[in-house]
Every structure is written in C-alpha cells, then in structure tokens.
Scaffold this active site. Structure first.
Site, PDB file in Angstrom:
ATOM      1  CE1 TYR A 109      -3.609   2.706   1.046  1.00  0.00           C
ATOM      2  CE2 TYR A 109      -1.731   3.633   2.191  1.00  0.00           C
ATOM      3  CZ  TYR A 109      -3.003   3.761   1.680  1.00  0.00           C
ATOM      4  OH  TYR A 109      -3.660   4.957   1.805  1.00  0.00           O
ATOM      5  CD  GLU A 197      -6.530   4.655  -0.398  1.00  0.00           C
ATOM      6  OE1 GLU A 197      -6.386   4.621   0.838  1.00  0.00           O
ATOM      7  OE2 GLU A 197      -7.643   4.659  -0.958  1.00  0.00           O
TER       8      GLU A 197
END
Length: 387
Positions: A109, A197
C-alpha cells in the site's frame, strides 16, 4: 474532484509511474477488442465507479480470454454495483477497465495526503496491501510507515529509500520501488492532488513495482490550472443536486436526513447540523450560502434544498456579519413565492439588518416560524417534523 481508476492511471503514465497495460471500454465489444490487443490471455475486468470495495461487490473479475472479457463486461455495464462506500442504492456502471493480468508476488500500500497539522505532505506505505488503510490503522498501526515531505524541498531520495527498505524490498524490487515513489510524489504535486492512494501496489515475480489500483482526488480550488483534468469530470458519478448547486457557487453536500439547512459560513453550518442532531433530528444537507449571498443566491439555495424529496422541514440560520439579513429574507420570500412551499420553514436571522429582515418576513404573508436563538431554532424544526 474524484477521478476514475482509468483516468488516474492515464495521469500516472505521464509521470512515468508504472501501471498495468489496459484501456477503458464503454461496450462489451470494446472490452473484447482491448483484451485481444493485450494478447488475448488473462485480463482483469474492473467496473469504473467512484467508490472502493468494487471487488467484494462483484465489480472486479478475472477473464481467461477475450470472449470471457466480453461476457463479463456485458454483465457489468449497466449493473447497479453496491459496495460499502456506495450505500444501499449502489452506483450504475457505465464503463469497465480492461487490464493485463500480472504475476503478483506481493501486495503493498502507498498513499499521499496533506498533513495539515504539520503543513507537509505525508507519504504512507504499508505491507498490508489490498486492505482498507483505516482498518490497518485501527488494528495494526505499527504496520504503517510514514515520511513527511516539505513541499518547498520535495521528496528526497533517502526518504524513498527509507520507505522501500521499510517495506522489506531488496535488489531490483528495491530500486524499482524507489523510482516509483519519487515519480508518484512528482505526479501528486504536479496535478495539485489532495489524495493519491495506490492499493494495492504490487510487486511482480519479475521485480516490477506496479500500481494495480489507483485512486486520485484533485483539489477543486486548483482545477483552473488543469483544464485537461477538469474535462475528466464525470457528472454521472455526482449527486445531481450538488451539480446544480455548483452552477451557482453554492457549497452544498447532500445528506440522508429530513431537515434542510441553509446557513452562512461553514463553521456555523457545521454547528447547525450538530444542534439539529442534538435536538433529535437529522440534517438533509450542508449548505453554506457564503458571506456575499445575493437574493438570487439565496433563492437558488432554497430551491435546491426543496428539490430533495427527503426534506420535510427547513431551518434557515443566518448570522449577518458580511451578509445582510434583509437580503437573505428577501431571497427566502422570493423563493417561497416562486416555488411554493408546503413544509415548515424555521428562520433565525441575527446580526446586520436583522430588524429589517424580521419586518420583511412579517409582511410576506407567508407562514414562517421565527426563532430568536440558535437552540430554539433547532428545537422548533425537530418539533415541526413530529407534527
């Protein structure tokens, strides 16, 4: 402004951020052609909506060959996709992204946001890719790595190396991750983003570091500098009343309650919503008419509030500092006469020309309920719902 995944990846490509090969399809036949152009092998079909959790809702599926990609696209385009972010009504899918399948070794991530407390950008990374970062933060905060970047200096190579090392990468994977992070930061500041993101950021068995998914939000206040990005706006993904409000420079956000709110000033608007909830009601919207509201602005705001079928009562709470209360009162009266109001309207006007505003409301022959205090206004609007 939110972007679709395929739009976000088009931006990332311009800044040499590695993303999978693929293209967007608006029809099943286009999905088949794109899959064939990608080699005819395994491809991923991904529904394009402004919401996360698409995979769990059936909006991300693997096709082994081009015919299956066409079939899956046919199933997705036109479907109402429900995820934890769409609410129970879901969102209609108008297009799908067709991408090459990858030989994935790890899922990570990476995200970039503004840390207002530090006045710096914070780049976050985690080994827990594919999981909502909010869940990781709540259950395993130690697994989130953070570096703060001074916008005046930019991301330094050592910061990118620090994150890549913290993710446990080495060799070619480490070098590619450092390049990826530096390119990602450059893309963020270049397009005036408010959020990047990448979840998941995948590492392939060949050592490549690729943005398998991408979520980008652009700062609305900077869109005038990015006309090409402004053209990417998808009105199908936005609330119709919010679109209408933007035409009149109104700060309007639709909510799920029954009490329509018209307030001047964001702080007072938030406080009004809080007081409505404390009184036992639920706000139907956030609406800040601004400090320089004209009669036309107020009328348009009132009309938009009443266009929401869920609204059963309206609370108008204006403190006249810059904006004049009599101007607001004239706008409310004009709107009520033009539209026709058959629900309770509670009005609290204090400050500049409040006395003149009260006279305008009295002489209007319209059935307004007048409140003299903040709490009284909230109590009255909730009582009106019960009657």
């Amino acid at each position: 402004m939110k972007l679709h995944e395929y739009q976000a990846k088009a931006i990332l490509r311009k800044f040499n951020v590695t993303v999978p090969d693929g293209d967007v399809a608006f029809a099943p036949s286009e999905a088949r052609r794109i899959a064939k152009d990608l080699g005819g092998g395994p491809v991923v079909v991904k529904a394009q909506i402004h919401a996360g959790g698409r995979g769990k809702g059936g909006g991300v599926k693997l096709a082994k060959e081009s015919d299956e990609a066409e079939l899956l696209a046919k199933q997705m385009i036109g479907m109402n996709l429900v995820t934890h972010q769409t609410g129970p009504d879901g969102k209609r899918v108008h297009k799908v992204l067709i991408e090459q399948g990858l030989d994935i070794e790890r899922e990570l991530y990476v995200g970039i946001v503004l840390d207002r407390a530090e006045s710096k950008l914070v780049v976050m990374a985690s080994t827990e890719g594919g999981v909502e970062i909010e869940k990781v933060a709540a259950e395993s905060p130690e697994k989130i790595l953070k570096v703060w970047v001074d916008p005046a200096v930019g991301m330094q190579p050592f910061q990118a190396r620090q994150l890549a090392f913290g993710l446990g990468l080495s060799g070619a994977q480490f070098k590619n991750a450092v390049k990826f992070l530096q390119a990602l930061y450059l893309a963020f500041v270049s397009v005036d983003a408010s959020l990047f993101e990448i979840n998941p950021l995948v590492v392939t068995k060949q050592g490549d570091v690729i943005a398998l998914d991408a979520k980008i939000n652009i700062d609305d206040n900077a869109l005038y500098r990015h006309l090409d990005i402004m053209e990417m706006r998808d009105l199908d993904e936005e609330e119709p009343l919010e679109i209408e409000a933007s035409k009149f420079d109104l700060n309007y956000i639709k909510l799920d309650g029954q009490v329509g709110c018209m307030v001047n000033g964001a702080g007072l608007a938030m406080a009004t919503m809080d007081l409505i909830k404390l009184a036992g009601g639920e706000p139907a919207n956030f609406l800040d008419v601004g400090g320089g509201a004209s009669v036309e602005t107020v009328e348009n705001g009132f009309r938009i509030i009443l266009s929401d079928p869920n609204v059963k009562a309206v609370l108008i709470n204006i403190f006249g500092g810059i904006v004049r209360c009599d101007r607001v009162a004239n706008g409310v009266v004009q709107a009520a006469k033009n539209i026709g109001v058959n629900i309770p309207v509670i009005v609290r006007l204090e400050g500049t020309n409040a006395k003149e505003a009260a006279e305008i409301l009295d002489k209007s022959d319209l059935d307004f309920l007048v409140a003299t205090s903040f709490k009284e206004a909230a109590d009255k609007v909730v009582q009106a719902l019960a009657n």
